[in-house]
Structure formats: structure tokens, C-alpha cells
Design an enzyme around this catalytic site. Structure first.
Site, PDB file in Angstrom:
ATOM      1  N   MET A  92       0.849  -1.208   0.000  1.00  0.00           N
ATOM      2  CA  MET A  92       0.000   0.000   0.000  1.00  0.00           C
ATOM      3  C   MET A  92       0.878   1.249   0.000  1.00  0.00           C
ATOM      4  O   MET A  92       1.920   1.276   0.656  1.00  0.00           O
ATOM      5  CB  MET A  92      -0.881   0.011   1.250  1.00  0.00           C
ATOM      6  CG  MET A  92      -1.734  -1.230   1.412  1.00  0.00           C
ATOM      7  SD  MET A  92      -2.833  -1.070   2.823  1.00  0.00           S
ATOM      8  CE  MET A  92      -3.564  -2.720   2.836  1.00  0.00           C
ATOM      9  N   MET A 139     -12.352  -7.779  -4.485  1.00  0.00           N
ATOM     10  CA  MET A 139     -12.237  -7.217  -3.136  1.00  0.00           C
ATOM     11  C   MET A 139     -13.591  -7.312  -2.426  1.00  0.00           C
ATOM     12  O   MET A 139     -14.617  -6.894  -2.966  1.00  0.00           O
ATOM     13  CB  MET A 139     -11.807  -5.744  -3.196  1.00  0.00           C
ATOM     14  CG  MET A 139     -10.414  -5.488  -3.740  1.00  0.00           C
ATOM     15  SD  MET A 139      -9.083  -6.366  -2.888  1.00  0.00           S
ATOM     16  CE  MET A 139      -9.249  -5.727  -1.216  1.00  0.00           C
ATOM     17  N   ASP A 199     -10.781 -11.229  -1.307  1.00  0.00           N
ATOM     18  CA  ASP A 199      -9.862 -10.586  -0.365  1.00  0.00           C
ATOM     19  C   ASP A 199     -10.607  -9.599   0.524  1.00  0.00           C
ATOM     20  O   ASP A 199     -11.106  -8.584   0.039  1.00  0.00           O
ATOM     21  CB  ASP A 199      -8.767  -9.868  -1.180  1.00  0.00           C
ATOM     22  CG  ASP A 199      -7.658  -9.320  -0.301  1.00  0.00           C
ATOM     23  OD1 ASP A 199      -7.668  -9.561   0.911  1.00  0.00           O
ATOM     24  OD2 ASP A 199      -6.774  -8.631  -0.865  1.00  0.00           O
TER      25      ASP A 199
HETATM   26  C1  DX5 Z   1      -7.127  -5.146   2.351  1.00  0.00           C
HETATM   27  C2  DX5 Z   1      -6.111  -6.197   1.999  1.00  0.00           C
HETATM   28  C3  DX5 Z   1      -6.453  -7.548   2.509  1.00  0.00           C
HETATM   29  C4  DX5 Z   1      -6.523  -7.608   4.000  1.00  0.00           C
HETATM   30  C5  DX5 Z   1      -7.368  -8.742   4.432  1.00  0.00           C
HETATM   31  O1  DX5 Z   1      -6.792  -3.958   1.734  1.00  0.00           O
HETATM   32  O2  DX5 Z   1      -5.962  -6.300   0.610  1.00  0.00           O
HETATM   33  O3  DX5 Z   1      -5.563  -8.527   2.007  1.00  0.00           O
HETATM   34  O4  DX5 Z   1      -5.284  -7.736   4.580  1.00  0.00           O
HETATM   35  O5  DX5 Z   1      -7.463  -8.686   5.813  1.00  0.00           O
HETATM   36  P1  DX5 Z   1      -8.690  -9.281   6.601  1.00  0.00           P
HETATM   37  O6  DX5 Z   1      -8.737 -10.735   6.306  1.00  0.00           O
HETATM   38  O7  DX5 Z   1      -8.356  -8.974   8.005  1.00  0.00           O
HETATM   39  O8  DX5 Z   1      -9.927  -8.566   6.106  1.00  0.00           O
HETATM   40 ZN    ZN Z   2      -4.854  -8.047  -0.290  1.00  0.00          ZN
END
Ligand code: DX5
Ligand code: ZN
Length: 232
Positions: free
Chosen positions: A41, A141, A176
Site C-alpha cells: 500500500m 475485493m 480478499d
Molecule cells: C485489504 C487487503 C487484505 C486484508 C485482508 O486492503 O488487501 O488482504 O489484509 O485482511 P482481513 O482478512 O483482516 O480482512
Molecule cells: Zn490483499
């Protein structure tokens, strides 16, 4: 990396101990993880900052299997080579990250990595059909990207439509965000084969007590497999 549609659990190291990534990667793999999901990120595309190619290169030797790198950055193209050199098996870029996703996916494949396409909750499948021959994975997502531990956003309809669009092509459907033993079944039934989970895998454990990671991974896997009728 051979292709299979069997259920794969991909712990996200966003929920790991950031001072111990190497040991955390080894621990989740020892406890049954199939892939390791690495969230990058930039504080620009998403409102949070994690790490870049140098950290990916540092953790690579601690991952025996697939290093699945999810780029939540914009622009993407200047950094593809760096993540490929860091040893990413899969590099996933967001369709929302720039105007030239076709070029980005070409560059990912040219770097030697598998190419993934990530889609935010507010984005539809328009245009995905044009990209099917140049992708190895679609990441749907199920939270707004940027943070772990958020509530699951149900994307059943999108996953089902995507799975139908993919047909027999060797393309993984990854989900995800917010995945737990409660939310995994509906996603598996809709056609997802890669289940990313951060909080639900790392909760209750640590590198000195990694057994809960195994319990958590098995719980997600069993819930998903039971939903699609896998006999174990
Ligand atoms: C969010 C990420 C995910 C996140 C998932 O921006 O891309 O990979 O780490 O975490 P959980 O399973 O805690 O929602
Ligand atoms: Zn992710």
C-alpha cells in the site's frame, strides 16, 4: 506454479507481526497455508502505507510456495520490475489504479510473473472480458482496500458472474477481505478458489505459539470445502 481450482488459503501478512515477517511466513506455511498474500500500500491509491519491493525481496526466502503480491499502489508500471525481481510469483494490479490496465498486465507478464487483476467493491466487471487472455487471477475485493480487519462486503453476484465469464480458462478467482469460516462458504460456492484471510488466520497465535494459525486455516478451509461438497 501449476493450475488447480482446489481451495487455497492465502494468509495476508498485513495481520502478521511486522517485526517478524520471515518467521510469520514460515509459521503460516508450516501450519497449512497454500499461498502467502503480501499487501503493498502506498498511502495514495489507498489511505495506508505498508512496504515495497525491498521488504518483498527480504521475505521471499522465507516462503516456500507462492508469493502473491497485491499492489494497492498508483501508478503501478514503474514498480513492476522491482516486485518481479523481488521474487513475486503473482503480481496483482487494480483496474482502478490507472487508465492503461492493458499495458500494466502486459508488463507484468513480460516481467515473468503471473498477472492478477484486482477489482474494488464499487467496480463492475465491464471490460474484464477484454482482459481474460492476459490474466492468471482476478481478485474480487470484499472490503474497501487499505486495512485489515474490516467487515465483509458480499460480492456473491460479482464472483458468480466472473466465474461464468472465465469458463474453462486457467484463471484463479481470489477474494480478499473479511474472510472467516462464516463468509468463506458463500464465496466458495459462488466460484472463488483462493481465499485471502488476514485477521481470521493470525488471531490468537504468534510465532512462538503458531498452532492457532493452523486451527484457523483449517476452519476456513473446511467451511469452504464443505460448501462445495469436497469430501475429505
Ligand atoms: C485489504 C487487503 C487484505 C486484508 C485482508 O486492503 O488487501 O488482504 O489484509 O485482511 P482481513 O482478512 O483482516 O480482512
Ligand atoms: Zn490483499
Amino acid at each position: 506454479m501449476s493450475f488447480s481450482r482446489s481451495i487455497k488459503i492465502a494468509p495476508s501478512i498485513l495481520a502478521a507481526d511486522f517485526a517478524n515477517f520471515g518467521a510469520e511466513c514460515r509459521a503460516v506455511e508450516d501450519q497449512g497455508a497454500d499461498w502467502v498474500h503480501v499487501d503493498v500500500m502506498d498511502g495514495h491509491f489507498v489511505p495506508n502505507i505498508t512496504f515495497g519491493p525491498a521488504t518483498c525481496a527480504a521475505i521471499r526466502p522465507h516462503i516456500r510456495g507462492v508469493m502473491d503480491v497485491h499492489l494497492m499502489i498508483a501508478p503501478v508500471d514503474p514498480y513492476i520490475e522491482g516486485f518481479a525481481k523481488a521474487g513475486a510469483d503473482i503480481i496483482t494490479a487494480h483496474v482502478e489504479a490507472g487508465p492503461h490496465i492493458f499495458r500494466t498486465l502486459q508488463a507484468i507478464r513480460a516481467s515473468g510473473a503471473k498477472a492478477g487483476l484486482a477489482i474494488n467493491p464499487g467496480t463492475g466487471l465491464d471490460g474484464v472480458e477484454n482482459l481474460l487472455d492476459m490474466i492468471d487471477l482476478v481478485c474480487v475485493m470484499t472490503v474497501n482496500p487499505g486495512f485489515g480487519g474490516q467487515a465483509f462486503i458480499d460480492m456473491t453476484g460479482k464472483v458468480r458472474a466472473l466465474r461464468a465469464l472465465i469458463g474453462a480458462r486457467p484463471i484463479h478467482v481470489e477474494i480478499d477481505g473479511g474472510i472467516t469460516p462464516d463468509t468463506a462458504p458463500v464465496m466458495a460456492r459462488a466460484g472463488a478458489d483462493v481465499l485471502v484471510a488476514g485477521s481470521a488466520v493470525f488471531k490468537g497465535g504468534s510465532v512462538i505459539d503458531p498452532a492457532p494459525y493452523g486451527t484457523n486455516i483449517r476452519a476456513i478451509r473446511q467451511a469452504a470445502e464443505a460448501a462445495i461438497g469436497v469430501v475429505v
